[in-house]
Each structure stands twice: as structure tokens, then as C-alpha cells.
Design a protein around this motif. Structure first.
Motif, PDB file in Angstrom:
ATOM      1  N   PRO A 274       0.814  -1.219   0.000  1.00 23.69           N
ATOM      2  CA  PRO A 274       0.000   0.000   0.000  1.00 23.69           C
ATOM      3  C   PRO A 274       0.848   1.269   0.000  1.00 23.69           C
ATOM      4  O   PRO A 274       0.808   2.078   0.934  1.00 23.69           O
ATOM      5  CB  PRO A 274      -0.816  -0.144   1.289  1.00 23.69           C
ATOM      6  CG  PRO A 274       0.091  -0.887   2.211  1.00 23.69           C
ATOM      7  CD  PRO A 274       0.854  -1.855   1.339  1.00 23.69           C
TER       8      PRO A 274
ATOM      9  N   GLU B 224      -1.018  -5.665   5.946  1.00 19.20           N
ATOM     10  CA  GLU B 224      -1.421  -4.483   5.192  1.00 19.20           C
ATOM     11  C   GLU B 224      -1.294  -4.687   3.690  1.00 19.20           C
ATOM     12  O   GLU B 224      -1.713  -3.826   2.910  1.00 19.20           O
ATOM     13  CB  GLU B 224      -0.574  -3.276   5.629  1.00 19.20           C
ATOM     14  CG  GLU B 224      -0.830  -2.831   7.064  1.00 19.20           C
ATOM     15  CD  GLU B 224      -0.080  -1.565   7.405  1.00 19.20           C
ATOM     16  OE1 GLU B 224       0.853  -1.210   6.649  1.00 19.20           O
ATOM     17  OE2 GLU B 224      -0.432  -0.930   8.408  1.00 19.20           O
ATOM     18  N   ASP B 225      -0.708  -5.789   3.260  1.00 22.03           N
ATOM     19  CA  ASP B 225      -0.533  -6.081   1.846  1.00 22.03           C
ATOM     20  C   ASP B 225      -1.712  -6.896   1.316  1.00 22.03           C
ATOM     21  O   ASP B 225      -2.499  -7.464   2.075  1.00 22.03           O
ATOM     22  CB  ASP B 225       0.758  -6.868   1.605  1.00 22.03           C
ATOM     23  CG  ASP B 225       1.987  -6.138   2.100  1.00 22.03           C
ATOM     24  OD1 ASP B 225       1.974  -4.892   2.102  1.00 22.03           O
ATOM     25  OD2 ASP B 225       2.961  -6.816   2.493  1.00 22.03           O
TER      26      ASP B 225
END
Length: 286
Positions: A238, A276-277
Motif C-alpha cells: 500500500p 497491510e498487503d
């Protein structure tokens, strides 16, 4: 928990839940038969398994991490961290599921990678047509092999003159070696992917995880190389790296009548959030 049937070599336990591993399984090569549990052998049969889409029978998984603007590095030769902890754990799991891990000379020069896994380690393979990689005693992949934490690399070069004697001694001392292969693609500047896979198969390697760099990835995504790719696993971080980065973007191709060829597209797509990926899995539509 660790990936099924594997344990890390040393250090902190590697966390990659079995539930997440199961999402990736359809895109990975099958586990080796029990007789091959000790590792691939150069004396293995050369017959392709049933259902193989290409010969020699090497399962090719293309995997890499990129930003939201498709960059894998801030600039040529710049080491750029993109994957989060969960995605890094996935990378070690993926490496452990392949017989070999392949990178180009540019990645070897810029990153000095270990090319191993904290689970079962694959055989590193470096494509180095011009002999650019000045491997030496302090190279991380050599230290890793010397310490028993990974396997020594096979380095494919385009001409016997590209093999520097001192580098050859360093490689062979830890069980690696140079292999001379004539470059036949891009005007003699790159290896033909079918030739590369034939070399791997002769070495008893039935699967390979291709990690980079951009030149290697882009050439494999372009025809005819993309016909040899069995699965694609891409980690999307991100972040934006901005203009001037090293971008994954294969060259456009034309049909026989000169019109633009259809774009390369994935099918059997699956999206897997990891921290978060986001990880994208798929197969290239034929």
C-alpha cells in the motif's frame, strides 16, 4: 504455525498459518514424491508428468512485490523494502515449495540476496549472460551456503570467457558452479526461457520460483516466455514509489497483421489479504 511438513533451519519460528498456505496451494507445484524427499537429483527421469503444459516439465511460478504504481524499486540498483512481515513469511513458504529460486544478475549485484528460505531451501539460480555478478567469499548467498543455511547457486553465463577463475573457485567451494548457455533472445542479450528451463530440468529441478528483477520479470511476461508460466503470485504493497522507479510492465506485442496483440490477462484469480498487503494469485490466460 509453520508451513505443513517443514521446520525452519534456525532462529525464531516462522509464522505462516496453514489456512493462508491453503489459499496458495492451487497455484503451487505439487509436493515431490516420497522418493524425492531428500531433494532433486540430476539422475531423475526426463519425462514430463501428465498434464504438463510445456517440456521440459518445470513448474514456473512468477512472484514479486510491487507498489501501487507497479514499481519494484525506487531506482535501478536501489534496494527497496515493500513487503510487510506477513508477506515476507509467505515468501519463505513459497521458496520452500520450489526446487529452485531464480533471479537475474541485476538483482544479485544490487541486493546481494541470500536466496534461501528459513524452511526448506531451494537451489538458487542466477541468470548472468554477460558475467556481471562478481560473486566473492563475502557474498551473502556464499556465506549462507557455507554455514549450511541454504544451497549454493547455479550461475548461467553466455560464454566461457564470462567465467572468472576466482569466482569459479568461490562457487565450487560451496557446491555451486557455472553453466554456459548461449543467449538466443533479444538479439543475443538474453537467454531463451525454454533453454533455461531445459537446463533446470537436466539438473533435476522440477519447479522454479522466479523473483526478479524487472528485466527478468518483464521478459517472462512477454511472449513466448509467458506461455511457460504456470502461476503468478504478486504482493501489492500500500504505497506509491513515484516516477522514476523500476516498473514491471512487459513490452507490447503485435499480432501477425501488425495490430496490437491482446493484453496479457490473469484468470483463476484469487485475492488474499496479508497484513497491510494484498496478494494476487492467478494463471496467465492462454
Amino acid at each position: 504455525m509453520l508451513s505443513p511438513n517443514n521446520q525452519p533451519h534456525q532462529g525464531e519460528p516462522l509464522t505462516f498459518p496453514a489456512a493462508q498456505a491453503a489459499l496458495l496451494t492451487p497455484y503451487l507445484p505439487p509436493p515431490p514424491p516420497p522418493s524425492a524427499a531428500a531433494g532433486p537429483s540430476r539422475d531423475d527421469e526426463d519425462e514430463a508428468p501428465a498434464g504438463s503444459t510445456h517440456s521440459p516439465a518445470v513448474h514456473v511460478t512468477l512472484t514479486y512485490a510491487h507498489s501501487l504504481d507497479a514499481s519494484i524499486a525506487l531506482a535501478p540498483g536501489a534496494r527497496t523494502a515493500l513487503s510487510g512481515p506477513a508477506s515476507k513469511a509467505m515468501t519463505h513458504y513459497l521458496r520452500a515449495r520450489h526446487d529452485a529460486i531464480l533471479v537475474g544478475a541485476g538483482t544479485a549485484v544490487a541486493d546481494d540476496p541470500g536466496l534461501n528460505s528459513r524452511l526448506l531451501s531451494p537451489r538458487p539460480v542466477v541468470l548472468d549472460p554477460r558475467g556481471r555478478w562478481a560473486v566473492h567469499e563475502g557474498s551473502r548467498v556464499i556465506r549462507t551456503a557455507r554455514e549450511g543455511m541454504g544451497l549454493a547457486p547455479l550461475v548461467l553465463v553466455g560464454h566461457p570467457a564470462a567465467v572468472v577463475e576466482e569466482r569459479r573457485r568461490v562457487l565450487e567451494a560451496v557446491g555451486g558452479r557455472y553453466i554456459v548457455l548461449e543467449p538466443r533472445a533479444a538479439g543475443g542479450r538474453r537467454f531463451d526461457w525454454a533453454d533455461v528451463l531445459a537446463v533446470l530440468r537436466r539438473e533435476g529441478l522440477r519447479s522454479v520460483m522466479v523473483e526478479g528483477g524487472a528485466g527478468v520479470i518483464n521478459s517472462l511476461l512477454a511472449p513466448p516466455g509467458n506461455a511457460l508460466v504456470d502461476s503468478v503470485i504478486v504482493t501489492i504493497a500500500p504505497t506509491w514509489l513515484g516516477q522514476g522507479g523500476v516498473v514491471v510492465s512487459p513490452p507490447r506485442t503485435a499480432a501477425e497483421d501488425g495490430t496490437a496483440a491482446p493484453p496479457v490477462r490473469l484468470t483463476d484469480v484469487k485475492w488474499c489479504p496479508l497484513g497491510e498487503d494484498v496478494v494476487l494469485c492467478g494463471r496467465i490466460r492462454r
